[in-house]
Write a protein that holds these residues in place. Structure first.
Motif, PDB file in Angstrom:
ATOM      1  N   GLU A  98      63.375  88.462  65.024  1.00  0.00           N
ATOM      2  CA  GLU A  98      62.669  89.570  64.979  1.00  0.00           C
ATOM      3  C   GLU A  98      62.408  90.212  63.637  1.00  0.00           C
ATOM      4  OE1 GLU A  98      64.433  91.459  68.371  1.00  0.00           O
ATOM      5  OE2 GLU A  98      63.354  90.320  69.739  1.00  0.00           O
ATOM      6  N   GLY A  99      62.370  89.515  62.686  1.00  0.00           N
ATOM      7  CA  GLY A  99      62.106  89.970  61.324  1.00  0.00           C
ATOM      8  C   GLY A  99      63.487  90.573  60.472  1.00  0.00           C
ATOM      9  N   GLN A 100      64.631  90.343  61.302  1.00  0.00           N
ATOM     10  CA  GLN A 100      65.864  90.960  60.809  1.00  0.00           C
ATOM     11  C   GLN A 100      66.576  89.654  59.605  1.00  0.00           C
ATOM     12  OE1 GLN A 100      68.827  92.043  63.629  1.00  0.00           O
ATOM     13  NE2 GLN A 100      67.295  92.176  65.300  1.00  0.00           N
ATOM     14  N   PHE A 101      66.336  88.544  59.923  1.00  0.00           N
ATOM     15  CA  PHE A 101      66.707  87.346  59.095  1.00  0.00           C
ATOM     16  C   PHE A 101      65.669  87.222  57.963  1.00  0.00           C
ATOM     17  CE2 PHE A 101      67.253  82.731  58.168  1.00  0.00           C
ATOM     18  CZ  PHE A 101      67.929  83.103  56.795  1.00  0.00           C
ATOM     19  N   VAL A 102      64.400  86.876  58.548  1.00  0.00           N
ATOM     20  CA  VAL A 102      63.230  86.429  57.570  1.00  0.00           C
ATOM     21  C   VAL A 102      62.026  87.267  57.623  1.00  0.00           C
ATOM     22  CG1 VAL A 102      61.833  84.595  56.850  1.00  0.00           C
ATOM     23  CG2 VAL A 102      64.223  84.110  57.493  1.00  0.00           C
ATOM     24  N   LYS A 103      61.378  87.726  56.811  1.00  0.00           N
ATOM     25  CA  LYS A 103      60.222  88.548  57.191  1.00  0.00           C
ATOM     26  C   LYS A 103      59.474  87.980  55.968  1.00  0.00           C
ATOM     27  CE  LYS A 103      59.085  93.213  58.174  1.00  0.00           C
ATOM     28  NZ  LYS A 103      58.827  93.001  59.692  1.00  0.00           N
ATOM     29  N   PHE A 104      58.178  87.229  56.491  1.00  0.00           N
ATOM     30  CA  PHE A 104      57.210  86.759  55.819  1.00  0.00           C
ATOM     31  C   PHE A 104      56.145  87.738  54.978  1.00  0.00           C
ATOM     32  CE2 PHE A 104      58.469  83.001  57.989  1.00  0.00           C
ATOM     33  CZ  PHE A 104      58.352  81.915  57.016  1.00  0.00           C
ATOM     34  N   SER A 105      56.316  87.828  53.701  1.00  0.00           N
ATOM     35  CA  SER A 105      55.337  88.752  53.210  1.00  0.00           C
ATOM     36  C   SER A 105      53.783  88.415  52.769  1.00  0.00           C
ATOM     37  CB  SER A 105      55.948  89.311  51.773  1.00  0.00           C
ATOM     38  OG  SER A 105      55.749  88.114  50.780  1.00  0.00           O
ATOM     39  N   GLN A 106      53.026  89.031  52.301  1.00  0.00           N
ATOM     40  CA  GLN A 106      51.645  88.504  52.201  1.00  0.00           C
ATOM     41  C   GLN A 106      51.718  87.853  50.704  1.00  0.00           C
ATOM     42  OE1 GLN A 106      51.988  91.454  54.530  1.00  0.00           O
ATOM     43  NE2 GLN A 106      52.114  89.559  55.771  1.00  0.00           N
ATOM     44  N   ASN A 107      52.725  87.961  49.972  1.00  0.00           N
ATOM     45  CA  ASN A 107      52.483  87.522  48.592  1.00  0.00           C
ATOM     46  C   ASN A 107      52.493  86.055  48.606  1.00  0.00           C
ATOM     47  OD1 ASN A 107      53.174  87.037  46.044  1.00  0.00           O
ATOM     48  ND2 ASN A 107      55.139  87.799  45.942  1.00  0.00           N
ATOM     49  N   PHE A 108      51.119  85.352  47.849  1.00  0.00           N
ATOM     50  CA  PHE A 108      50.872  84.273  47.926  1.00  0.00           C
ATOM     51  C   PHE A 108      51.301  83.421  46.750  1.00  0.00           C
ATOM     52  CE2 PHE A 108      47.249  86.713  46.656  1.00  0.00           C
ATOM     53  CZ  PHE A 108      46.995  86.413  45.610  1.00  0.00           C
ATOM     54  N   GLU A 109      51.987  84.349  45.642  1.00  0.00           N
ATOM     55  CA  GLU A 109      52.351  83.710  44.467  1.00  0.00           C
ATOM     56  C   GLU A 109      53.712  82.955  44.527  1.00  0.00           C
ATOM     57  OE1 GLU A 109      52.479  87.113  41.805  1.00  0.00           O
ATOM     58  OE2 GLU A 109      50.306  87.522  42.115  1.00  0.00           O
ATOM     59  N   LEU A 110      53.622  81.512  44.893  1.00  0.00           N
ATOM     60  CA  LEU A 110      54.573  80.528  45.209  1.00  0.00           C
ATOM     61  C   LEU A 110      54.922  79.574  44.365  1.00  0.00           C
ATOM     62  CD1 LEU A 110      53.864  80.309  48.774  1.00  0.00           C
ATOM     63  CD2 LEU A 110      55.238  81.837  48.141  1.00  0.00           C
ATOM     64  N   GLY A 111      54.113  79.189  43.236  1.00  0.00           N
ATOM     65  CA  GLY A 111      54.482  78.088  42.393  1.00  0.00           C
ATOM     66  C   GLY A 111      55.530  78.363  41.773  1.00  0.00           C
ATOM     67  N   THR A 112      56.488  77.353  41.384  1.00  0.00           N
ATOM     68  CA  THR A 112      57.376  77.066  40.522  1.00  0.00           C
ATOM     69  C   THR A 112      57.429  75.928  39.587  1.00  0.00           C
ATOM     70  OG1 THR A 112      58.947  75.910  42.009  1.00  0.00           O
ATOM     71  CG2 THR A 112      59.003  78.329  42.319  1.00  0.00           C
ATOM     72  N   SER A 113      58.179  75.807  38.305  1.00  0.00           N
ATOM     73  CA  SER A 113      58.444  74.787  37.659  1.00  0.00           C
ATOM     74  C   SER A 113      59.476  74.115  37.772  1.00  0.00           C
ATOM     75  CB  SER A 113      58.278  75.307  36.074  1.00  0.00           C
ATOM     76  OG  SER A 113      59.535  76.166  36.054  1.00  0.00           O
ATOM     77  N   SER A 114      60.451  74.504  38.771  1.00  0.00           N
ATOM     78  CA  SER A 114      61.779  73.675  39.000  1.00  0.00           C
ATOM     79  C   SER A 114      61.598  73.750  40.689  1.00  0.00           C
ATOM     80  CB  SER A 114      62.833  74.532  38.278  1.00  0.00           C
ATOM     81  OG  SER A 114      63.890  74.604  39.303  1.00  0.00           O
ATOM     82  N   ARG A 115      62.270  72.506  41.147  1.00  0.00           N
ATOM     83  CA  ARG A 115      62.543  72.258  42.481  1.00  0.00           C
ATOM     84  C   ARG A 115      63.625  73.274  43.064  1.00  0.00           C
ATOM     85  NH1 ARG A 115      62.665  71.911  47.247  1.00  0.00           N
ATOM     86  NH2 ARG A 115      62.807  70.346  48.568  1.00  0.00           N
ATOM     87  N   ASP A 116      64.577  73.390  42.109  1.00  0.00           N
ATOM     88  CA  ASP A 116      65.841  74.285  42.483  1.00  0.00           C
ATOM     89  C   ASP A 116      65.336  75.708  42.742  1.00  0.00           C
ATOM     90  OD1 ASP A 116      67.505  72.185  42.177  1.00  0.00           O
ATOM     91  OD2 ASP A 116      68.040  72.548  40.175  1.00  0.00           O
ATOM     92  N   ASP A 117      64.246  76.067  42.169  1.00  0.00           N
ATOM     93  CA  ASP A 117      63.772  77.515  42.343  1.00  0.00           C
ATOM     94  C   ASP A 117      63.291  77.747  43.744  1.00  0.00           C
ATOM     95  OD1 ASP A 117      64.841  78.385  39.777  1.00  0.00           O
ATOM     96  OD2 ASP A 117      62.854  78.042  38.746  1.00  0.00           O
ATOM     97  N   LEU A 118      63.010  76.764  44.221  1.00  0.00           N
ATOM     98  CA  LEU A 118      62.173  76.773  45.684  1.00  0.00           C
ATOM     99  C   LEU A 118      63.192  77.108  46.910  1.00  0.00           C
ATOM    100  CD1 LEU A 118      59.386  73.951  45.615  1.00  0.00           C
ATOM    101  CD2 LEU A 118      59.109  76.373  45.574  1.00  0.00           C
TER     102      LEU A 118
END
Lengths: 501, 247
Positions: free
Chosen positions: B79-99
């Motif tokens: 119910e949003g207490q652990f995870v809440k998805f935002s509308q931020n679509f900026e997800l790209g990373t240059s490293s696998r670890d950052d994900l």
């Protein structure tokens, strides 16, 4: 005929109640059935306690099922009717049962069979595709071959196309797929239950709702879950939005393929607007995460209802105007008319489904014949133009866009709201069978599940409409200029991954 | 001709001003998840056990965005207490670890290789390879060429031949049957070249992880320079990643 058991779409059966026939009887029943205009929904092999079995689900205006033991070698049914040809190749590839006398017994997706039996095609699977298999060849002084793919020039899935040509004229096209094979059916039979919906949504990404509806309905039937009216409305709207978005995208692309750019640009954008309506409904442009066994994860409230209603009101006139622009341009009609024709007779022979079937006068629509969700009380569509050519396939899509829009508007006026979705433990009935059919945007999508004595999934069979229709594309190219290929291809717009599973 | 003009007037100018002007996605869209690390362990464990992608690490309380398909189940369950998805679509990373993240990704622009910006900042030609992709990733790449996004105004193009390309953009879990074709296409691209893994499939096998019929991780085949998560990535996620990494 008469030894097949009549069943209902999404009806749970005890496996023991499915008629288990002698192979020869089974074969004759199926052959008679298709000779009388029947078609195949599912025809597959499976392994049950070490024994091989075959199972067939057939349709005319009703559904039927029957099974038999699966012999290692059997007299090909394709020798009697073309309708079986791809199914028998698949049975050979998946379970090593060989259809003797099949006129073109060739691998479908290029993978080892599940049983460890000798490979039916003598392929060496340590070799990457292309393996040890022939292509149909035409011989003659002026005959030449054109090979295209697997990697194509655009942003598109991989597949190999082999044309036998005389000059620009195509005698024959053979389509070799399998590059997208991800082992979907095997995964569905072995992975934890929680992964099933995610896999169903990605069998064919553009048919997310179609496939997830089939899976959810099948599981609901096996687990005796009820879906409330509000959830059914959301599901139906989602399926129709998927249909509209894909049809619009394809009409734009068809226009581009005949070098008429304005409608391509407009419909390219407008397609996105419909995908965004799916995003309003469930947060994903492709309907991901929406349909789950037991209901839908997102309730449609007045806010979403209003957003969809307003956007449809804004978009519908634009869609009408751009369609009119396409279908009244002489340069477009000059290319669409009489291009890539599949005759009614051939369409019936190979069991075309969806708009490809309707465009050659095969009116079958699973929404009408085997309705699920809200379709039982919604009006059916009729098609005016059924000549089997590119123009007919395009026109059928144009008509379906308007029909689907009307359906969504009707459903938006219904006030039932879905109950909130609460994930729960699901237990499937043991020793059971269910087959589920829905009219995805390309045509009949079908999932079939068999459970064992513990209620675990014994066999999960997936059929995308493309499994029937790729043969239609191959036939449409006969005696056409090779330059008509992009146009014919787009008019079918079949799924590679849905076929390759 | 009149109809063409009439339609042209009706359609008007539709191209977004992004990135100069921001785009707000509808509130139901699930973008970058925000994680509350103070959430009770029991709830985290419940979410992790239910996660169809096994993308939640109960110890670090991180989500692996390379595996996540953004189905939203963890948000529903907690119910949003652990995870809440935002509308931020900026997800790209240059490293696998950052994900592997609590919801705080490093700014992509600062982590991109400078020589890529110098080489490809004004013109980037990519060859797209669908290697087992379900056609959702592919469809939302194609969308970037429509008038709304109009990718070409940034000097970025998807081209027909690997010979004309500066790099490859790969979708799908690399089915075994596409392994060779993927390698051959990559080899055909003249160096220096970039490799982009787009979508959960190309990053981790996605919904098909564990299948013997797939490679499942592009990086195990070819070193990846840019990761674009999602299932499929929203067109804006891809656009943001390309612009920040290369421009």
């Amino acid at each position: 005929m008469g030894k097949l058991l009549q069943i209902q779409n999404n009806e749970r059966l005890n496996r023991a109640d499915i008629p288990h026939l002698e192979f020869d009887v089974f074969r004759q029943e199926l052959v008679d059935f298709v000779e009388n205009g029947g078609q195949i929904v599912q025809f597959f092999a499976y392994e049950d306690q070490g024994a091989m079995k075959l199972l067939a689900v057939m349709r005319n205006d009703k559904l039927f099922v029957a099974g038999c033991d699966g012999p290692d070698h059997f007299d090909s049914l394709t020798a009697e009717s073309e309708k079986f040809h791809m199914f028998e190749r698949e049975i050979g590839e998946q379970y090593g049962l060989k259809a003797e006398g099949h006129p073109w017994l060739k691998m479908v997706r290029y993978h080892e069979n599940y049983t460890g039996k000798k490979d039916v095609f003598d392929n060496d699977y340590t070799q990457d595709i292309p393996g040890n298999y022939p292509y149909f060849q035409v011989e003659g002084e002026t005959v030449h071959e054109v090979a295209v793919g697997p990697v194509h020039a655009g942003i598109i899935e991989p597949g190999h196309f082999r044309f036998q040509c005389c000059g620009e004229r195509v005698f024959h096209l053979e389509i070799q797929l399998g590059y997208q094979h991800r082992g979907v059916e095997k995964l569905l039979q072995t992975v934890p239950f929680k992964r099933l919906p995610i896999i169903a949504e990605t069998i064919a990404g553009d048919t997310t709702i179609g496939h997830s509806l089939c899976q959810s309905q099948a599981i609901e039937s096996l687990a005796d879950l009820k879906v409330d009216e509000g959830a059914s409305i959301v599901r139906t709207i989602a399926l129709e939005l998927e249909r509209i978005a894909n049809h619009i995208g394809d009409l734009g692309a068809l226009s581009l393929d005949v070098a008429f750019n304005p409608p391509a640009a407009y419909f390219g954008r407008i397609r996105g607007e419909y995908l965004n309506l799916s995003q309003v409904l469930c947060g994903s442009r492709f309907g991901r995460g929406l349909v789950r066994p037991g209901g839908v994860t997102h309730v449609m409230q007045e806010e979403q209802r209003q957003l969809i209603r307003e956007k449809l009101a804004e978009l519908t006139p634009e869609v009408i105007h751009v369609s009119d622009l396409i279908f009244t341009a002489p340069s477009v009609l000059g290319r669409f008319d009489n291009a890539g024709t599949v005759s009614h007779e051939n369409g019936e022979k190979i069991g075309l489904v969806g708009y490809a079937g309707r465009a050659c006068g095969l009116p079958y629509d699973a929404r009408v014949t085997f309705p699920t969700e809200c379709y039982g009380d919604l009006p059916a569509n009729t098609n005016e133009k059924t000549d089997g050519d590119v123009c007919s396939r395009a026109t059928v899509r144009r008509e379906e866009i308007m029909h689907s829009t009307a359906l969504i508007n009707t459903l938006l006026d219904r006030s039932a709201e879905a109950a909130s979705y609460i994930p729960e433990e699901i237990k499937l009935a043991a020793d059971s069978f269910v087959v589920s059919l829905n009219e995805g945007w390309r045509g009949e999508v079908s999932h079939c599940i068999l459970t064992d004595d513990k209620g675990e999934i014994l066999r999960y069979k997936v059929k995308d409409p493309s499994f029937h229709n790729w043969t239609g594309l191959a036939l449409s190219l006969r005696d056409q200029g090779i330059s008509e290929f992009p146009l014919c291809n787009k008019s079918f717009n079949l799924s590679y991954c849905g076929f390759d599973i | 001709m009149l109809k063409v003009i009439k339609n042209r007037l009706e359609q008007g100018h539709r191209t977004t001003k992004y990135p100069k002007a921001q785009i707000e996605l509808y509130k139901r869209f699930r973008g970058l998840p925000k994680i509350d690390t103070k959430c009770a362990d029991g709830l985290v464990q419940r979410c992790a056990a239910a996660c169809p992608q096994d993308a939640i690490d109960t110890k670090t309380k991180q989500i692996d965005l390379g595996r996540c398909v953004f189905c939203g189940l963890c948000e529903t369950l907690s119910e949003g207490q652990f995870v809440k998805f935002s509308q931020n679509f900026e997800l790209g990373t240059s490293s696998r670890d950052d994900l592997f993240t609590h919801g705080d990704l490093p700014a992509l622009a600062e982590h991109s290789q400078k020589h890529f910006k110098k080489l490809f900042g004004r013109s980037l030609q990519l060859r797209q390879i669908s290697a087992g992709g379900c056609n959702a990733c592919e469809a939302d790449i194609n969308v970037l060429n429509t008038p709304f996004f109009d990718l070409q105004r940034f000097g970025i193009q998807f081209v027909a031949s690997p010979r004309h390309a500066d790099g490859i953009h790969v979708t799908g879990p690399i089915s075994e049957n596409m392994r060779q074709a993927t390698l051959t296409t990559w080899e055909a691209v003249p160096g220096p070249k970039v490799v982009i893994a787009s979508g959960a499939c190309a990053i981790s096998g996605g919904p098909f992880h564990g299948s013997p019929e797939i490679v499942g991780d592009l990086n195990s085949l070819i070193p990846v320079d840019l990761y674009i998560p999602g299932c499929p990535p929203h067109p804006l996620t891809t656009l943001h990643a390309l612009l920040n990494f290369f421009k």
